[in-house]
Scaffold this motif. Structure first.
Motif, PDB file in Angstrom:
ATOM      1  N   LYS A   1       1.268   4.328  -2.772  1.00 43.22           N
ATOM      2  CA  LYS A   1       1.167   5.772  -2.502  1.00 43.22           C
ATOM      3  C   LYS A   1       2.336   6.533  -3.118  1.00 43.22           C
ATOM      4  CE  LYS A   1      -1.387   5.039   1.819  1.00 43.22           C
ATOM      5  NZ  LYS A   1      -1.290   5.111   3.300  1.00 43.22           N
TER       6      LYS A   1
ATOM      7  N   GLN B   1      -6.685   9.781  -5.729  1.00 40.19           N
ATOM      8  CA  GLN B   1      -7.920  10.549  -5.548  1.00 40.19           C
ATOM      9  C   GLN B   1      -8.547  10.970  -6.880  1.00 40.19           C
ATOM     10  OE1 GLN B   1      -9.857  11.481  -2.673  1.00 40.19           O
ATOM     11  NE2 GLN B   1      -8.680   9.689  -1.986  1.00 40.19           N
TER      12      GLN B   1
ATOM     13  N   ALA C   1       1.764   6.852  -6.736  1.00 43.17           N
ATOM     14  CA  ALA C   1       0.725   7.847  -6.987  1.00 43.17           C
ATOM     15  C   ALA C   1       1.302   9.260  -6.939  1.00 43.17           C
ATOM     16  CB  ALA C   1      -0.391   7.702  -5.959  1.00 43.17           C
TER      17      ALA C   1
ATOM     18  N   ALA D   1      -4.441   7.256  -2.927  1.00 43.74           N
ATOM     19  CA  ALA D   1      -3.559   8.417  -3.014  1.00 43.74           C
ATOM     20  C   ALA D   1      -3.797   9.250  -4.275  1.00 43.74           C
ATOM     21  CB  ALA D   1      -2.105   7.961  -2.953  1.00 43.74           C
TER      22      ALA D   1
ATOM     23  N   GLY E   1      -3.794   1.141  -2.407  1.00 40.57           N
ATOM     24  CA  GLY E   1      -3.016   2.279  -1.927  1.00 40.57           C
ATOM     25  C   GLY E   1      -2.854   3.343  -2.993  1.00 40.57           C
ATOM     26  N   LEU E   2      -2.657   2.907  -4.231  1.00 34.36           N
ATOM     27  CA  LEU E   2      -2.501   3.828  -5.351  1.00 34.36           C
ATOM     28  C   LEU E   2      -3.786   4.624  -5.582  1.00 34.36           C
ATOM     29  CD1 LEU E   2      -0.569   4.467  -7.928  1.00 34.36           C
ATOM     30  CD2 LEU E   2      -2.161   2.950  -9.120  1.00 34.36           C
TER      31      LEU E   2
ATOM     32  N   ASP F   1     -10.592   3.080   1.747  1.00 36.94           N
ATOM     33  CA  ASP F   1      -9.826   2.916   2.974  1.00 36.94           C
ATOM     34  C   ASP F   1     -10.369   1.793   3.848  1.00 36.94           C
ATOM     35  OD1 ASP F   1     -12.099   4.391   3.389  1.00 36.94           O
ATOM     36  OD2 ASP F   1     -11.169   5.879   4.698  1.00 36.94           O
TER      37      ASP F   1
ATOM     38  N   ARG G   1       0.828  -1.210   0.000  1.00 42.56           N
ATOM     39  CA  ARG G   1       0.000   0.000   0.000  1.00 42.56           C
ATOM     40  C   ARG G   1       0.867   1.266   0.000  1.00 42.56           C
ATOM     41  NH1 ARG G   1      -3.562  -0.394   5.176  1.00 42.56           N
ATOM     42  NH2 ARG G   1      -3.687  -2.549   4.487  1.00 42.56           N
ATOM     43  N   GLU G   2       2.014   1.218   0.709  1.00 42.11           N
ATOM     44  CA  GLU G   2       2.890   2.383   0.762  1.00 42.11           C
ATOM     45  C   GLU G   2       3.615   2.585  -0.566  1.00 42.11           C
ATOM     46  OE1 GLU G   2       2.594   4.392   3.211  1.00 42.11           O
ATOM     47  OE2 GLU G   2       1.264   2.997   4.276  1.00 42.11           O
TER      48      GLU G   2
END
Length: 438
Positions: free
Chosen positions: A300, A359, A303, A357, A353-354, A401, A296-297
């Motif tokens: 991000k 949005q 992203a 982030a 995660g992507l 989330d 997930r990180e």
């Protein structure tokens, strides 16, 4: 080569890049240059991994028809490719469980070890190793039951440990990994053909290195078990503490005259995908084939990079494709009361995660998938993310989330029709990630 239009068919275009990466890693395209000549004696083929079936078939197709050839290779259930018409079978291929070992894998490992007995210096052992071999080639150390090994494996998979840490433990709790298989083949010559699925392409990490020296120690394995609070039987702890389970090290005569050939790597597949993008007129950039960390990180971070390109044209100008590989990890979170069990793997969690982030950043599309065609333990290879992913999910009452909290990428992307389903690809060079910024 024809390709989908990136601007009008972004998903099809990204799937095209994924297929280019997979094709580059297929054994039949990469094996011939690494095959030794037939020996004076017999040739025994042994091995394990998700690509085991296709690697065995490649050897059968390329080995001289008049030269003796026999052996046994174990692969994951449903990962034996269709046999080409007219290709006689000389190597037995069996199936077992992955990522948690089962009795079939134990039986195969016992048979493989038995095949190494009584060989002479005139004989050749061809060892075919690919990702997944750790679980498929399971032969627990004395005093460790299959059930114990299964429990330790599950705990490692859920712990967030990286592949190097997991394989260090596996090597020291095995009678066949960490170079022990090569030692058992003496005095025959051993040639290992391997497909890398690990960051750095270290043969001692791929499938826990059954035919190569091991630089890790019993003390390292103990430290990893302690770090992740993983329990093992007291008798095994004592053997690790005393060094009784130590593996063969570099310089050991057991490896004299042996050869190891990497026939396919993650970087080669990323380069094939980049070439396919450029052929469509899209600039392509490879970040790294060695990315690790929480899925997930990592999503991000990708992203943030994609948004910088989309909004400011930095560090790359759009349109472009950003590619990366490696092996991320998923730490399974405790479930809240009433939560269904999360489903999914590294690629799906990366996409969650992507998407969170990004949005809904206009012009950014992404595909993440495992090159073996299976993300974790599910039937999908990965997932697809588009600018309207969050909006379409919200229309179905799904908050990204919430799905991240319970590691449920499959449950999020399935209702959206955004799972990437390919079936087994019969190779494995690990995670593939592609972001298209238009």
């Amino acid at each position: 080569m024809t390709h989908p239009d990136p601007a009008h068919q972004p998903r099809a275009f990204l799937e095209h890049l994924y297929q280019a990466a997979v094709q580059r890693a297929l054994p039949l395209h990469n094996t011939a240059a690494s095959l030794p000549p037939p020996p004076k004696g017999k040739t025994v083929v042994i091995g394990a991994g998700k690509a085991g079936g296709s690697m065995a078939q490649a050897v059968e197709a390329l080995w001289p028809a008049d030269a003796p050839l026999e052996g046994l290779v174990v692969t994951r259930y449903h990962h034996i490719p269709p046999r080409p018409a007219g290709l006689p079978q000389r190597i037995e291929i069996v199936e077992a469980a992955h990522p948690v070992p089962d009795a079939a894998g134990l039986a195969a490992a016992q048979r493989i070890l038995q095949m190494t007995q009584g060989l002479s210096k005139d004989d050749l052992v061809l060892c075919l190793i690919s990702g997944g071999g750790s679980a498929l080639l399971t032969l627990p150390a004395d005093g460790l039951s299959l059930e114990d090994k299964q429990g330790i494996n599950k705990a490692l998979l859920n712990s967030g440990a990286n592949i190097g840490e997991m394989n260090c433990v596996r090597k020291h709790l095995s009678r066949i990994k960490g170079g022990r298989l090569a030692a058992a083949c003496a005095p025959a010559t051993v040639v290992t053909l391997t497909i890398s699925d690990v960051p750095g392409d270290d043969p001692s990490v791929i499938a826990s290195g059954p035919t190569v020296p091991d630089v890790t120690s019993c003390a390292d394995a103990l430290a990893i078990l302690k770090r992740y609070n993983i329990d093992i039987p007291a008798a095994l702890t004592e053997q690790l503490e005393s060094g009784a389970l130590e593996t063969p090290k570099p310089g050991d005569k057991a490896f004299d005259g042996h050869a190891v050939h990497l026939i396919a790597t993650p970087q080669q597949s990323l380069e094939a995908a980049a070439a396919a993008a450029r052929a469509a007129g899209i600039s392509a950039y490879i970040l790294s084939d060695e990315m690790e960390g929480e899925s997930r990180e990592v999503g991000k971070v990708h992203a943030a990079l994609a948004r910088a390109v989309a909004l400011r044209g930095q560090p790359f100008s759009k349109p472009c494709v950003i590619l990366s590989g490696g092996e991320t990890t998923v730490t399974v979170r405790p479930r809240q009361p009433g939560d269904a069990k999360g489903r999914g793997g590294r690629a799906g969690e990366f996409c969650l995660g992507l998407a969170l982030a990004l949005q809904g950043q206009p012009g950014v599309y992404a595909l993440a998938a495992d090159t073996d065609g299976i993300d974790g333990m599910e039937d999908n290879a990965g997932a697809f993310v588009a600018p309207d992913t969050l909006k379409r999910a919200a229309a179905q009452g799904m908050k990204v989330d919430r799905f991240l909290d319970r590691n449920d990428a499959y449950g999020y992307f399935e209702p959206l029709g955004d799972l990437v389903v390919t079936g087994p690809t019969h190779t494995n060079v690990n995670d593939f990630r592609a972001l298209l910024i238009l």
